[in-house]
Design a protein around this motif. Structure first.
Motif, PDB file in Angstrom:
ATOM      1  N   ASP A 112      15.386 -15.943 -29.324  1.00 44.20           N
ATOM      2  CA  ASP A 112      15.320 -15.651 -27.892  1.00 44.20           C
ATOM      3  C   ASP A 112      16.290 -14.509 -27.570  1.00 44.20           C
ATOM      4  O   ASP A 112      17.001 -14.013 -28.425  1.00 44.20           O
ATOM      5  CB  ASP A 112      15.611 -16.898 -27.063  1.00 44.20           C
ATOM      6  CG  ASP A 112      16.932 -17.546 -27.427  1.00 44.20           C
ATOM      7  OD1 ASP A 112      17.697 -16.947 -28.190  1.00 44.20           O
ATOM      8  OD2 ASP A 112      17.201 -18.650 -26.931  1.00 44.20           O
ATOM      9  N   ARG A 113      16.317 -14.111 -26.323  1.00 45.56           N
ATOM     10  CA  ARG A 113      17.134 -12.961 -25.922  1.00 45.56           C
ATOM     11  C   ARG A 113      18.625 -13.217 -26.061  1.00 45.56           C
ATOM     12  O   ARG A 113      19.402 -12.305 -26.288  1.00 45.56           O
ATOM     13  CB  ARG A 113      16.817 -12.563 -24.482  1.00 45.56           C
ATOM     14  CG  ARG A 113      15.446 -11.982 -24.356  1.00 45.56           C
ATOM     15  CD  ARG A 113      15.179 -11.548 -22.963  1.00 45.56           C
ATOM     16  NE  ARG A 113      13.780 -11.129 -22.863  1.00 45.56           N
ATOM     17  CZ  ARG A 113      13.348 -10.274 -21.992  1.00 45.56           C
ATOM     18  NH1 ARG A 113      14.161  -9.755 -21.108  1.00 45.56           N
ATOM     19  NH2 ARG A 113      12.085  -9.937 -21.970  1.00 45.56           N
ATOM     20  N   GLU A 114      19.038 -14.463 -25.894  1.00 41.37           N
ATOM     21  CA  GLU A 114      20.461 -14.770 -25.982  1.00 41.37           C
ATOM     22  C   GLU A 114      20.931 -14.903 -27.425  1.00 41.37           C
ATOM     23  O   GLU A 114      22.124 -14.972 -27.686  1.00 41.37           O
ATOM     24  CB  GLU A 114      20.779 -16.064 -25.223  1.00 41.37           C
ATOM     25  CG  GLU A 114      20.691 -15.933 -23.714  1.00 41.37           C
ATOM     26  CD  GLU A 114      19.252 -16.013 -23.231  1.00 41.37           C
ATOM     27  OE1 GLU A 114      18.443 -16.725 -23.844  1.00 41.37           O
ATOM     28  OE2 GLU A 114      18.940 -15.345 -22.230  1.00 41.37           O
ATOM     29  N   GLY A 115      20.010 -14.987 -28.372  1.00 35.26           N
ATOM     30  CA  GLY A 115      20.384 -15.132 -29.777  1.00 35.26           C
ATOM     31  C   GLY A 115      20.902 -16.504 -30.127  1.00 35.26           C
ATOM     32  O   GLY A 115      21.752 -16.641 -31.008  1.00 35.26           O
ATOM     33  N   THR A 116      20.404 -17.541 -29.458  1.00 37.25           N
ATOM     34  CA  THR A 116      20.916 -18.888 -29.713  1.00 37.25           C
ATOM     35  C   THR A 116      20.591 -19.364 -31.125  1.00 37.25           C
ATOM     36  O   THR A 116      21.264 -20.259 -31.624  1.00 37.25           O
ATOM     37  CB  THR A 116      20.333 -19.884 -28.696  1.00 37.25           C
ATOM     38  OG1 THR A 116      18.913 -19.833 -28.761  1.00 37.25           O
ATOM     39  CG2 THR A 116      20.812 -19.570 -27.297  1.00 37.25           C
ATOM     40  N   ARG A 159      23.536 -19.374 -33.528  1.00 41.28           N
ATOM     41  CA  ARG A 159      24.613 -20.333 -33.374  1.00 41.28           C
ATOM     42  C   ARG A 159      24.262 -21.682 -33.995  1.00 41.28           C
ATOM     43  O   ARG A 159      25.039 -22.624 -33.892  1.00 41.28           O
ATOM     44  CB  ARG A 159      24.952 -20.498 -31.895  1.00 41.28           C
ATOM     45  CG  ARG A 159      25.575 -19.235 -31.292  1.00 41.28           C
ATOM     46  CD  ARG A 159      26.136 -19.487 -29.910  1.00 41.28           C
ATOM     47  NE  ARG A 159      25.110 -19.811 -28.918  1.00 41.28           N
ATOM     48  CZ  ARG A 159      24.493 -18.918 -28.148  1.00 41.28           C
ATOM     49  NH1 ARG A 159      24.784 -17.638 -28.272  1.00 41.28           N
ATOM     50  NH2 ARG A 159      23.599 -19.302 -27.263  1.00 41.28           N
TER      51      ARG A 159
END
Length: 87
Positions: free
Chosen positions: A66-70, A73
Motif C-alpha cells: 500500500d502507499r504507506e508501506g505497511t 513493517r
C-alpha cells in the motif's frame, strides 16, 4: 489456478512414470509379477490423489503493498541494506 499447474507438473509426472513402468512391465511379456504391475498403478493413483490434496490446501495469505508501506513493517518484510551481514 497456479496450484493446479504444480499438480500437473509434479504429481502428473509421477503418475506418468507409474503408468509407464506398469505398461513396460506388461509389454515385457506379461511374465512379471502382477503385484509389481498393481504396485506401479497404485503409485500412479496415489501420486494423483496426494497432488489433488496438496493443490486444494489453503496457501498463506498475501498482503498487497500500500502507499504507506505497511508491508515493510511486518515480521517477514524484505531486507534492507542495513540488515545485510557485515553492515
Amino acid at each position: 489456478m497456479i496450484n493446479y499447474l504444480w499438480l500437473f507438473a509434479i504429481a502428473g509426472g509421477a503418475a506418468l512414470l507409474g503408468i509407464a513402468l506398469a505398461s513396460g512391465m506388461i509389454k515385457q511379456g506379461g511374465q512379471g509379477s502382477p503385484v509389481a504391475v498393481a504396485g506401479a498403478f497404485v503409485v500412479a493413483v496415489g501420486a494423483l490423489g496426494l497432488g489433488l490434496y496438496v493443490a486444494s490446501a489453503p496457501t498463506a495469505p498475501m498482503r498487497a503493498p500500500d502507499r504507506e508501506g505497511t508491508q515493510n513493517r511486518l515480521p517477514a518484510a524484505a531486507t534492507t541494506e542495513n540488515s545485510q551481514p557485515g553492515k
